[in-house]
Write a protein that holds these residues in place. Structure first.
Motif, PDB file in Angstrom:
ATOM      1  N   ASN A 139       0.853  -1.223   0.132  1.00 57.72           N
ATOM      2  CA  ASN A 139       0.113   0.144   0.017  1.00 57.72           C
ATOM      3  C   ASN A 139       0.941   1.243   0.034  1.00 57.72           C
ATOM      4  O   ASN A 139       2.075   1.276   0.792  1.00 57.72           O
ATOM      5  N   ALA A 140       0.354   2.201  -0.775  1.00 54.18           N
ATOM      6  CA  ALA A 140       1.148   3.386  -1.042  1.00 54.18           C
ATOM      7  C   ALA A 140       2.355   3.155  -2.009  1.00 54.18           C
ATOM      8  O   ALA A 140       3.005   4.383  -2.229  1.00 54.18           O
ATOM      9  N   LEU A 166       1.154   7.199   4.136  1.00 50.84           N
ATOM     10  CA  LEU A 166       0.323   6.338   4.660  1.00 50.84           C
ATOM     11  C   LEU A 166      -0.166   6.293   6.022  1.00 50.84           C
ATOM     12  O   LEU A 166       0.885   6.392   6.774  1.00 50.84           O
ATOM     13  N   ASN A 183      -8.121   3.986   6.217  1.00 49.89           N
ATOM     14  CA  ASN A 183      -6.786   4.481   5.963  1.00 49.89           C
ATOM     15  C   ASN A 183      -6.548   5.739   5.315  1.00 49.89           C
ATOM     16  O   ASN A 183      -7.622   5.901   4.486  1.00 49.89           O
ATOM     17  N   MET A 238      -4.192   8.146   2.662  1.00 49.05           N
ATOM     18  CA  MET A 238      -3.109   8.404   1.729  1.00 49.05           C
ATOM     19  C   MET A 238      -3.098   9.616   1.338  1.00 49.05           C
ATOM     20  O   MET A 238      -4.144  10.193   0.859  1.00 49.05           O
TER      21      MET A 238
END
Length: 200
Positions: A102-103, A146, A131, A133
């Motif tokens: 993720n990210a 993140l 979450n 971002m």
């Protein structure tokens, strides 16, 4: 997190009005709805699905909050162009599977992975929760956060992709549902800030 803590100042504007898809365009046959002020994307047809802005952006920061209700892959594309569901551009990864990149940044229609996220940032991903971002793109400098921690900070020194085309410097912002089905993602708190020349 507060946006100002990232040093991006004021001037943020909403990308989504919380009511309908004014200012957005749907690509593909997946299911996109507005529920309780959120954008909800769910796989149905099993192909790729995108919801993109009508406006293009060059140098900017974008902020989103998202929650994955299923394990299918997704992402936030930027500086992208679409022809149907064929997309070329850079994606900030959203992946609720154990792979958990993720990210990280992936170039579709070109080189594939160009920057994987830091291990410290990966530890902050909430598999069953919300979450946040943030992605910043100025020239060939990309930064992602993140849940408040920097995940990627890279200067793209490879000007040409394997396709022989340089990375795009302007394009739409798009939410993705990956092919293969099994994705359901909720997005809210979508904001963008265009970065003026004086700050570059």
């Amino acid at each position: 997190i507060r946006i100002v803590e990232l040093g991006y100042g004021s001037g943020w504007k909403p990308l989504f009005n919380g009511k309908d898809f004014t200012g957005w365009k749907e690509h593909g046959r997946e299911k996109w709805t507005v529920e309780e002020g959120m954008i909800v994307g769910a796989s149905g047809a099993g192909g790729y699905g995108y919801m993109s802005t009508l406006k293009t952006y060059k140098d900017f920061a974008v902020r989103i909050a998202f929650k994955c209700d299923a394990q299918g892959n997704s992402g936030l594309f930027f500086r992208s162009v679409l022809e149907g569901t064929n997309i070329r551009g850079i994606q900030a990864e959203i992946d609720p599977t154990p792979r958990n990149l993720n990210a990280g940044l992936y170039e579709s229609g070109g080189r594939g992975w160009i920057a994987k996220p830091s291990e410290d940032a990966r530890k902050l991903f909430r598999f069953n929760g919300w979450n946040e971002m943030v992605v910043k793109a100025v020239g060939n400098h990309y930064v992602t956060y993140l849940n408040g921690l920097k995940a990627v900070d890279m200067v793209d020194t490879q000007p040409m992709s394997e396709t022989g085309k340089p990375p795009l410097r302007q394009g739409v912002i798009a939410l993705q549902l990956h092919s293969g089905g099994g994705a359901k993602v909720r997005w809210t708190n979508l904001f963008v800030r265009e970065i003026p020349s004086a700050e570059k």
